[in-house]
Scaffold this motif. Structure first.
Motif, PDB file in Angstrom:
ATOM      1  N   ALA A  95      46.936 143.009  27.237  1.00 43.15           N
ATOM      2  CA  ALA A  95      48.083 142.503  27.993  1.00 43.15           C
ATOM      3  C   ALA A  95      49.366 143.104  27.450  1.00 43.15           C
ATOM      4  CB  ALA A  95      48.142 140.978  27.918  1.00 43.15           C
ATOM      5  N   ARG A  96      50.271 143.454  28.351  1.00 37.46           N
ATOM      6  CA  ARG A  96      51.574 143.968  27.960  1.00 37.46           C
ATOM      7  C   ARG A  96      52.714 143.120  28.530  1.00 37.46           C
ATOM      8  NH1 ARG A  96      48.543 145.466  25.052  1.00 37.46           N
ATOM      9  NH2 ARG A  96      47.880 147.576  24.494  1.00 37.46           N
ATOM     10  N   PHE A  97      52.336 142.060  29.232  1.00 31.38           N
ATOM     11  CA  PHE A  97      53.315 141.125  29.781  1.00 31.38           C
ATOM     12  C   PHE A  97      52.871 139.714  29.430  1.00 31.38           C
ATOM     13  CE2 PHE A  97      53.182 144.896  32.465  1.00 31.38           C
ATOM     14  CZ  PHE A  97      54.498 145.326  32.360  1.00 31.38           C
ATOM     15  N   VAL A  98      53.698 139.018  28.666  1.00 34.32           N
ATOM     16  CA  VAL A  98      53.397 137.668  28.212  1.00 34.32           C
ATOM     17  C   VAL A  98      54.290 136.698  28.971  1.00 34.32           C
ATOM     18  CG1 VAL A  98      53.451 136.090  26.238  1.00 34.32           C
ATOM     19  CG2 VAL A  98      52.667 138.442  25.943  1.00 34.32           C
ATOM     20  N   ARG A 155      53.862 148.022  23.162  1.00 34.94           N
ATOM     21  CA  ARG A 155      55.001 147.141  23.341  1.00 34.94           C
ATOM     22  C   ARG A 155      54.753 146.127  24.466  1.00 34.94           C
ATOM     23  NH1 ARG A 155      59.799 151.669  22.718  1.00 34.94           N
ATOM     24  NH2 ARG A 155      60.309 151.238  20.526  1.00 34.94           N
ATOM     25  N   VAL A 156      55.388 144.966  24.320  1.00 38.85           N
ATOM     26  CA  VAL A 156      55.171 143.823  25.205  1.00 38.85           C
ATOM     27  C   VAL A 156      56.509 143.338  25.735  1.00 38.85           C
ATOM     28  CG1 VAL A 156      54.397 141.415  25.243  1.00 38.85           C
ATOM     29  CG2 VAL A 156      53.086 143.123  23.988  1.00 38.85           C
ATOM     30  N   LEU A 157      56.526 142.898  26.989  1.00 39.68           N
ATOM     31  CA  LEU A 157      57.670 142.174  27.532  1.00 39.68           C
ATOM     32  C   LEU A 157      57.311 140.698  27.654  1.00 39.68           C
ATOM     33  CD1 LEU A 157      59.068 144.473  30.381  1.00 39.68           C
ATOM     34  CD2 LEU A 157      59.712 144.373  27.966  1.00 39.68           C
ATOM     35  N   TYR A 158      58.289 139.858  27.373  1.00 36.79           N
ATOM     36  CA  TYR A 158      58.097 138.410  27.426  1.00 36.79           C
ATOM     37  C   TYR A 158      58.923 137.845  28.576  1.00 36.79           C
ATOM     38  CZ  TYR A 158      59.041 133.541  25.962  1.00 36.79           C
ATOM     39  OH  TYR A 158      59.218 132.182  25.926  1.00 36.79           O
ATOM     40  N   GLN A 205      57.506 132.196  41.366  1.00 37.00           N
ATOM     41  CA  GLN A 205      57.184 133.151  42.419  1.00 37.00           C
ATOM     42  C   GLN A 205      58.152 134.332  42.373  1.00 37.00           C
ATOM     43  OE1 GLN A 205      54.345 132.198  43.894  1.00 37.00           O
ATOM     44  NE2 GLN A 205      54.582 130.349  42.654  1.00 37.00           N
ATOM     45  N   LEU A 206      59.431 134.041  42.207  1.00 40.29           N
ATOM     46  CA  LEU A 206      60.429 135.108  42.131  1.00 40.29           C
ATOM     47  C   LEU A 206      60.232 135.956  40.876  1.00 40.29           C
ATOM     48  CD1 LEU A 206      63.630 133.193  43.318  1.00 40.29           C
ATOM     49  CD2 LEU A 206      62.254 134.815  44.621  1.00 40.29           C
ATOM     50  N   MET A 207      59.789 135.335  39.784  1.00 41.83           N
ATOM     51  CA  MET A 207      59.544 136.078  38.550  1.00 41.83           C
ATOM     52  C   MET A 207      58.460 137.135  38.740  1.00 41.83           C
ATOM     53  SD  MET A 207      58.244 134.633  34.843  1.00 41.83           S
ATOM     54  CE  MET A 207      56.568 134.360  35.437  1.00 41.83           C
ATOM     55  N   VAL A 208      57.346 136.742  39.331  1.00 42.70           N
ATOM     56  CA  VAL A 208      56.258 137.699  39.550  1.00 42.70           C
ATOM     57  C   VAL A 208      56.707 138.790  40.510  1.00 42.70           C
ATOM     58  CG1 VAL A 208      53.924 137.988  40.460  1.00 42.70           C
ATOM     59  CG2 VAL A 208      54.456 136.048  38.958  1.00 42.70           C
ATOM     60  N   GLU A 209      57.451 138.417  41.551  1.00 42.41           N
ATOM     61  CA  GLU A 209      57.954 139.426  42.485  1.00 42.41           C
ATOM     62  C   GLU A 209      58.897 140.405  41.778  1.00 42.41           C
ATOM     63  OE1 GLU A 209      57.018 139.985  45.563  1.00 42.41           O
ATOM     64  OE2 GLU A 209      55.657 138.274  45.618  1.00 42.41           O
ATOM     65  N   ALA A 210      59.752 139.894  40.892  1.00 38.00           N
ATOM     66  CA  ALA A 210      60.681 140.759  40.164  1.00 38.00           C
ATOM     67  C   ALA A 210      59.933 141.712  39.234  1.00 38.00           C
ATOM     68  CB  ALA A 210      61.671 139.911  39.368  1.00 38.00           C
ATOM     69  N   LEU A 211      58.879 141.219  38.584  1.00 38.33           N
ATOM     70  CA  LEU A 211      58.094 142.073  37.702  1.00 38.33           C
ATOM     71  C   LEU A 211      57.416 143.185  38.496  1.00 38.33           C
ATOM     72  CD1 LEU A 211      56.816 142.805  34.983  1.00 38.33           C
ATOM     73  CD2 LEU A 211      55.033 141.098  35.460  1.00 38.33           C
ATOM     74  N   VAL A 212      56.816 142.841  39.626  1.00 39.16           N
ATOM     75  CA  VAL A 212      56.146 143.843  40.450  1.00 39.16           C
ATOM     76  C   VAL A 212      57.157 144.869  40.955  1.00 39.16           C
ATOM     77  CG1 VAL A 212      54.890 144.216  42.606  1.00 39.16           C
ATOM     78  CG2 VAL A 212      54.252 142.323  41.094  1.00 39.16           C
ATOM     79  N   GLN A 213      58.292 144.381  41.444  1.00 38.55           N
ATOM     80  CA  GLN A 213      59.345 145.291  41.907  1.00 38.55           C
ATOM     81  C   GLN A 213      59.749 146.271  40.808  1.00 38.55           C
ATOM     82  OE1 GLN A 213      63.873 144.442  42.098  1.00 38.55           O
ATOM     83  NE2 GLN A 213      63.100 143.724  44.066  1.00 38.55           N
ATOM     84  N   SER A 214      59.865 145.767  39.590  1.00 37.87           N
ATOM     85  CA  SER A 214      60.325 146.595  38.477  1.00 37.87           C
ATOM     86  C   SER A 214      59.269 147.609  38.047  1.00 37.87           C
ATOM     87  CB  SER A 214      60.724 145.701  37.301  1.00 37.87           C
ATOM     88  OG  SER A 214      61.769 144.818  37.692  1.00 37.87           O
ATOM     89  N   MET A 215      57.995 147.207  38.036  1.00 37.86           N
ATOM     90  CA  MET A 215      56.940 148.168  37.722  1.00 37.86           C
ATOM     91  C   MET A 215      56.890 149.276  38.768  1.00 37.86           C
ATOM     92  SD  MET A 215      53.770 145.928  36.131  1.00 37.86           S
ATOM     93  CE  MET A 215      53.670 144.708  37.452  1.00 37.86           C
ATOM     94  N   GLU A 216      57.031 148.907  40.022  1.00 34.79           N
ATOM     95  CA  GLU A 216      56.992 149.915  41.088  1.00 34.79           C
ATOM     96  C   GLU A 216      58.199 150.841  41.019  1.00 34.79           C
ATOM     97  OE1 GLU A 216      54.280 147.532  44.378  1.00 34.79           O
ATOM     98  OE2 GLU A 216      56.462 147.597  44.643  1.00 34.79           O
ATOM     99  N   THR A 250      55.562 152.847  36.356  1.00 34.17           N
ATOM    100  CA  THR A 250      54.731 152.720  35.165  1.00 34.17           C
ATOM    101  C   THR A 250      54.683 151.260  34.754  1.00 34.17           C
ATOM    102  OG1 THR A 250      54.487 153.419  32.841  1.00 34.17           O
ATOM    103  CG2 THR A 250      56.720 153.143  33.653  1.00 34.17           C
ATOM    104  N   VAL A 251      53.772 150.938  33.828  1.00 33.60           N
ATOM    105  CA  VAL A 251      53.746 149.594  33.252  1.00 33.60           C
ATOM    106  C   VAL A 251      54.249 149.611  31.814  1.00 33.60           C
ATOM    107  CG1 VAL A 251      51.881 148.820  34.750  1.00 33.60           C
ATOM    108  CG2 VAL A 251      51.324 149.817  32.520  1.00 33.60           C
ATOM    109  N   ALA A 252      54.785 150.743  31.359  1.00 33.13           N
ATOM    110  CA  ALA A 252      55.315 150.843  30.001  1.00 33.13           C
ATOM    111  C   ALA A 252      56.519 149.921  29.842  1.00 33.13           C
ATOM    112  CB  ALA A 252      55.701 152.283  29.691  1.00 33.13           C
ATOM    113  N   ALA A 253      56.631 149.298  28.687  1.00 38.04           N
ATOM    114  CA  ALA A 253      57.583 148.210  28.479  1.00 38.04           C
ATOM    115  C   ALA A 253      59.038 148.627  28.691  1.00 38.04           C
ATOM    116  CB  ALA A 253      57.402 147.615  27.085  1.00 38.04           C
TER     117      ALA A 253
END
Length: 424
Positions: free
Chosen positions: A102-105, A132-135, A326-337, A341-344
Motif C-alpha cells: 500500500a502507498r496510500f493510508v 513513500r506513502v501518502l496519508y 466520497q470526495l476524498m477518493v475522487e480527489a485521489l483518483v483525479q490526482s493519480m490520473e 503515476t501512483v508515485a507519492a
C-alpha cells in the motif's frame, strides 16, 4: 511472528470488483488503499461506518473502469487494518500496509492516532524513498494537524475543529434561548481543542453566555455517564457543547435524557451512530449537529446520492453517509490520473490542487496546508415527516432539518502552516 502480526491487523482485502477487473485487464495490479481504523473495541462501529463509505467510493471508481493511467487502467483495492483505536497499533498497521504494497493510508477516527501517523509517515518517507506513502485523513480534526504540525505527506478532507465550531456558533450566536453553556469533551488533543475553541468563540460572539461547566473525561473508557449528566443538570445549563463522538456521545446524551436535562446539545457528531435514537423525543429542536453534508440538504442531486447509498447498505444501522470520504477518493483518483503515476510526490503535487464535485457538492484542497475546503451544514433534530425532514437517521424516526449552510469560503479559516516540500 511478523506474518502472524500482519494477519491479525489485516482483517480483509475488500473491494468488490477488483479481482474480476484484474482478470479483465490481463493481470493489471490493483492500487492498494490501506484503511487503518478501530474495527474492534469501543469504537468499532465508527470504523465500520468508515469502511462502508470507503468501500462504496472504491466500488464506484472500479465500476467506471478504475484509475486511468498511461500503462492501462488499474482498479482500487481497499484493505482493512484494525488499530483497535490505539496509536501503537496504528504504527504497526502502517508497517504492515507498506509491506503489503500500500502507498496510500486512510485514517481519521482519533486525532491522537493521526498525529502519530503524520510523524511516522514523514520518517518512513525520509528513510525509504522507494516506498513513500501518502496519508489521507477524513476525520481527525485537531486543528494542529494542518497548522503547526502540517506535513507535505498528509492531506485532511474533514473540516477541522475550529471550522466546525465556527459553523455551530453561526447558529448559537442567534439562539437567544441559550444563556449558559456546559462544555464537556474527551480528554485528548481533539477534545481539548474543541473546548478551547468553544471558550474563545463564545467569548467573541456570545459574551453574555455563562460557562457553567468545563470538563474532560477519559476517551472511550466511561461506561456510565450518569455522574456527568447529573452535574450538567445541576449546573442549570441551557446547552451542552461537545465534540464527543462514537459511544462517548451516545452514552452521554442518553444519560442526560435519563437525568431529565432539557437543554440543547450543540454537537460535532450528534446526527448519527445511535445518538438520535438514544435521546429520542427529548432531542426534537434540541440536538444540533454540524456536518459536511446531511441527507435532508435541499439541493438537486442530494436525494439521489443518499438513496443510492441506502440501496447499497439497506440495514438501518448502516445509515451514515460521509460525503467528504466520497470526495476524498475522487480527489485521489483525479490526482493519480493527472500525475500519470501512483508515485507519492507527483500524486501529492497534483492533490494539492485537487478540485472535485459529486452530487452537487464541491470541494478543493488548499495547497498551503493541505486542508480541504468544502461546504458545511448545520442541522437540528426533528421527527421524520416534519417540514424539511424527509429522511430519518438509522430508522430512528428522527432526522435533521438543515438550518444553516456555509459555503467553502465562509467556512475557511487561516492557517499557520509552514509547509516543507521534498526537494527530490
Amino acid at each position: 511472528m511478523k506474518i502472524q502480526r500482519r494477519q491479525a491487523l489485516k482483517t480483509a482485502a475488500a473491494t468488490l470488483f477488483a479481482p474480476a477487473f484484474v482478470r479483465a485487464q490481463g493481470g493489471t495490479a490493483p492500487i492498494r488503499l490501506a484503511m487503518v481504523e478501530a474495527l474492534s473495541g469501543a469504537f468499532a462501529n465508527t470504523g465500520e461506518a468508515v469502511y462502508r463509505n470507503l468501500l462504496w467510493a472504491v466500488e464506484r471508481v472500479n465500476q467506471r473502469g478504475g484509475v486511468q493511467l498511461p500503462r492501462g487502467a488499474r482498479p482500487l483495492a481497499l484493505e482493512r487494518y484494525d488499530n483497535k483505536g490505539q496509536a501503537e497499533e496504528s504504527l504497526a498497521a502502517l508497517r504492515s500496509a507498506v509491506d503489503d504494497g500500500a502507498r496510500f493510508v486512510l485514517q481519521g477516527n482519533s486525532s491522537a492516532v493521526a498525529a502519530a501517523l503524520v510523524d511516522a509517515v514523514a520518517k518512513h518517507n525520509e528513510r525509504d524513498a522507494a516506498r513513500r506513502v501518502l496519508y489521507l485523513n477524513y476525520s481527525a480534526v485537531d486543528p494542529a494537524l494542518t497548522n503547526e504540525r502540517c506535513s507535505f505527506w498528509h492531506f485532511r478532507f474533514d473540516a477541522h475543529a475550529d471550522m466546525r465550531m465556527a459553523a455551530l456558533m453561526a447558529v448559537l450566536r442567534d439562539d437567544r434561548s441559550v444563556r449558559s453553556a456546559y462544555l464537556i469533551g474527551q480528554d485528548y488533543s481533539f477534545g481539548q481543542s474543541v473546548l478551547r475553541e468553544a471558550r474563545r468563540q463564545l467569548g467573541a460572539q456570545r459574551p453574555d453566555v455563562r460557562i457553567v461547566g468545563d470538563e474532560l473525561h477519559p476517551l472511550g473508557r466511561v461506561k456510565d455517564f450518569a455522574p456527568y449528566a447529573a452535574k450538567i443538570k445541576a449546573s442549570g445549563a441551557d446547552a451542552v457543547i461537545t465534540g464527543n463522538w462514537g459511544n462517548d456521545l451516545t452514552l452521554l446524551v442518553k444519560a442526560a435524557r435519563e437525568a431529565g436535562f432539557d437543554g440543547k446539545f450543540y454537537t460535532f457528531y450528534g446526527n448519527a451512530l445511535g445518538a438520535p435514537a438514544a435521546i429520542g423525543e427529548a432531542g426534537i429542536g434540541r440536538v444540533i449537529a454540524v456536518a459536511d453534508w446531511l441527507p435532508n440538504l435541499p439541493i438537486a442531486r442530494s436525494e439521489g446520492f443518499y438513496q443510492a447509498f441506502r440501496q447499497r447498505f439497506p440495514r438501518p444501522q448502516d445509515d451514515y453517509v460521509h460525503m467528504r470520504m466520497q470526495l476524498m477518493v475522487e480527489a485521489l483518483v483525479q490526482s493519480m490520473e493527472k500525475a500519470g503515476t501512483v508515485a507519492a510526490v507527483p500524486v501529492a503535487n497534483a492533490l494539492e490542487h485537487a478540485s472535485v464535485s459529486l452530487a452537487d457538492q464541491q470541494g478543493h484542497m488548499r495547497a498551503a496546508d493541505h486542508q480541504f475546503q468544502q461546504t458545511l451544514v448545520v442541522g437540528v433534530m426533528d421527527r421524520q415527516g416534519a417540514p424539511g425532514v424527509r429522511f430519518d437517521v438509522e430508522g430512528s424516526g428522527y432526522g435533521f432539518r438543515v438550518v444553516r449552510v456555509l459555503a467553502p469560503e465562509q467556512a475557511e479559516q487561516p492557517t499557520t502552516c509552514r509547509m516543507v516540500r521534498p526537494t527530490a
